[in-house]
Design an enzyme around this catalytic site. Sequence first.
Site, PDB file in Angstrom:
ATOM      1  N   CYS A  63      -4.506   6.521  11.697  1.00 32.53           N
ATOM      2  CA  CYS A  63      -3.798   6.572  12.990  1.00 32.53           C
ATOM      3  C   CYS A  63      -2.819   7.739  13.084  1.00 32.53           C
ATOM      4  O   CYS A  63      -2.293   8.011  14.168  1.00 32.53           O
ATOM      5  CB  CYS A  63      -3.075   5.256  13.253  1.00 32.53           C
ATOM      6  SG  CYS A  63      -1.703   4.917  12.123  1.00 32.53           S
ATOM      7  N   THR A  68       0.816  -1.220   0.000  1.00 31.71           N
ATOM      8  CA  THR A  68       0.000   0.000   0.000  1.00 31.71           C
ATOM      9  C   THR A  68       0.845   1.263   0.000  1.00 31.71           C
ATOM     10  O   THR A  68       0.353   2.345  -0.322  1.00 31.71           O
ATOM     11  CB  THR A  68      -0.925   0.041   1.231  1.00 31.71           C
ATOM     12  OG1 THR A  68      -0.130   0.087   2.428  1.00 31.71           O
ATOM     13  CG2 THR A  68      -1.829  -1.192   1.261  1.00 31.71           C
ATOM     14  N   CYS A  97      -0.332   7.136   7.381  1.00 29.12           N
ATOM     15  CA  CYS A  97      -1.714   6.652   7.443  1.00 29.12           C
ATOM     16  C   CYS A  97      -2.640   7.785   7.895  1.00 29.12           C
ATOM     17  O   CYS A  97      -2.338   8.506   8.849  1.00 29.12           O
ATOM     18  CB  CYS A  97      -1.804   5.479   8.413  1.00 29.12           C
ATOM     19  SG  CYS A  97      -3.482   4.889   8.720  1.00 29.12           S
ATOM     20  N   CYS A 118       2.167   3.061   9.541  1.00 31.72           N
ATOM     21  CA  CYS A 118       1.178   3.218  10.612  1.00 31.72           C
ATOM     22  C   CYS A 118       1.818   3.085  11.989  1.00 31.72           C
ATOM     23  O   CYS A 118       2.938   2.587  12.140  1.00 31.72           O
ATOM     24  CB  CYS A 118       0.092   2.139  10.499  1.00 31.72           C
ATOM     25  SG  CYS A 118      -0.808   2.096   8.944  1.00 31.72           S
ATOM     26  N   CYS A 124      -2.680   1.038  15.192  1.00 28.22           N
ATOM     27  CA  CYS A 124      -3.619   1.461  14.149  1.00 28.22           C
ATOM     28  C   CYS A 124      -4.808   0.511  14.053  1.00 28.22           C
ATOM     29  O   CYS A 124      -4.638  -0.711  14.048  1.00 28.22           O
ATOM     30  CB  CYS A 124      -2.899   1.520  12.803  1.00 28.22           C
ATOM     31  SG  CYS A 124      -3.957   2.117  11.446  1.00 28.22           S
ATOM     32  N   ARG A 178      -7.151  -2.692   9.068  1.00 28.53           N
ATOM     33  CA  ARG A 178      -7.032  -4.135   8.884  1.00 28.53           C
ATOM     34  C   ARG A 178      -5.562  -4.550   8.935  1.00 28.53           C
ATOM     35  O   ARG A 178      -4.703  -3.912   8.333  1.00 28.53           O
ATOM     36  CB  ARG A 178      -7.640  -4.543   7.537  1.00 28.53           C
ATOM     37  CG  ARG A 178      -7.584  -6.026   7.242  1.00 28.53           C
ATOM     38  CD  ARG A 178      -8.223  -6.307   5.897  1.00 28.53           C
ATOM     39  NE  ARG A 178      -8.142  -7.712   5.549  1.00 28.53           N
ATOM     40  CZ  ARG A 178      -8.616  -8.237   4.424  1.00 28.53           C
ATOM     41  NH1 ARG A 178      -9.209  -7.455   3.539  1.00 28.53           N
ATOM     42  NH2 ARG A 178      -8.497  -9.525   4.182  1.00 28.53           N
ATOM     43  N   ARG A 203       3.946   6.718   2.835  1.00 27.62           N
ATOM     44  CA  ARG A 203       3.042   7.801   3.193  1.00 27.62           C
ATOM     45  C   ARG A 203       2.426   7.541   4.564  1.00 27.62           C
ATOM     46  O   ARG A 203       2.189   6.398   4.947  1.00 27.62           O
ATOM     47  CB  ARG A 203       1.909   7.958   2.160  1.00 27.62           C
ATOM     48  CG  ARG A 203       2.376   8.105   0.739  1.00 27.62           C
ATOM     49  CD  ARG A 203       1.199   8.384  -0.193  1.00 27.62           C
ATOM     50  NE  ARG A 203       0.098   7.457  -0.037  1.00 27.62           N
ATOM     51  CZ  ARG A 203       0.038   6.252  -0.602  1.00 27.62           C
ATOM     52  NH1 ARG A 203       1.050   5.828  -1.355  1.00 27.62           N
ATOM     53  NH2 ARG A 203      -1.008   5.476  -0.425  1.00 27.62           N
TER      54      ARG A 203
END
Length: 376
Positions: free
Chosen positions: A75, A37, A72, A41, A45, A48, A70
Amino acid sequence: MPDKETDVEALIEARWSAVMARDHLADGRFVYAVRTTGIFCRPGCPSRRPARRNVCFFETAQAALAAGFRSCLRCRPLDALENPVDDSVARACRLIEASEAPPSLDELAAAVGLSPGYLHRRFKAGMGMTPKAYGAALKIRRLASALSSGVKVSDAIYAAGYAASSRAYEAAAGGLGMAPSVYRRGGEGESIRYAVAACSLGWLAVAATGRGVVAIELSDDADALREALGRRFPKARLVEASTALARWLDAVVAHIEAPGALLDLPLDVRGTAFQLRVWRELQAIPAGTTISYATLARRLGRPKAVRAVAGACAANPLAVVIPCHRVVAADGKLRGYRWGLTRKARLLAREAGEDETDEEEDDLVQILRLPAPPRP
């Protein structure tokens, strides 16, 4: 003496366990990134959980950014830069995480260059618990992770760092809420009794194990309560036992109708070390008063952990008994009650001794889809 490669593997395993447990205590000490992705995080967090093969770890949010990941949006790991845990405490945490047996306070202090007493005070101020308690929580987490992977109970006990099975069973009673063998089966074989009754806030369910009340739920539909208990305890044997739980059920209903009623119930509360600390603090809030999430975080010695405190309130398994409804936003507004803001407002109004008008009663009846009470 374990080599450096073994230490690194132990550290990675501890961090992955923290991610799987969504452990807010680890927030701010490292971040994890998901290659598929491109997002990184906090350990706590709520998103999922990713596949382990797609995860890599970074010491800081800045390092993850430098690697091209990048932040999240759920969170917000960049906010972890506000984390109050200093470098000495963070290093002590990593030493505990990477050790098979928790180091002594003297060993930790020597490793980070502080006196034992000073490290103890700084550690408790930053983490909200002592180094010994942190090590115990890590052992429980390792035990839970090993049991969930399907290994033998005896192997899981020693892999978690327990010198004797008796110590593991003693710790599991509070940390897992059940014996290790039962936890390994996902609660299979455990019997949970429950009872459902109507009250002025809709329908109420009280569920209990042989040790005490494990869940109190509110809803506007009795069948929805039974379904919720089934989801929470998917492998346990749920038995409707209204007669056996009548006294406890009546006590909770009486407390809802008249908040001054004494609640003396045995509890079987299950949660992370941080959640348990939050829930104990919630029980210390007097009826008729409210505090903010920020104030609650300060009382716990974690002034920057406001989101973690809110998450623990949202995970509260015992409506009313653990009074998370007494926590409000900094501006005094009612937010974030898992059983509905209407119920939260009603509970607070009753505790404050405020009268409920006929119009308010009609509104609530409509929301809960209950038959309206007869007019005098």
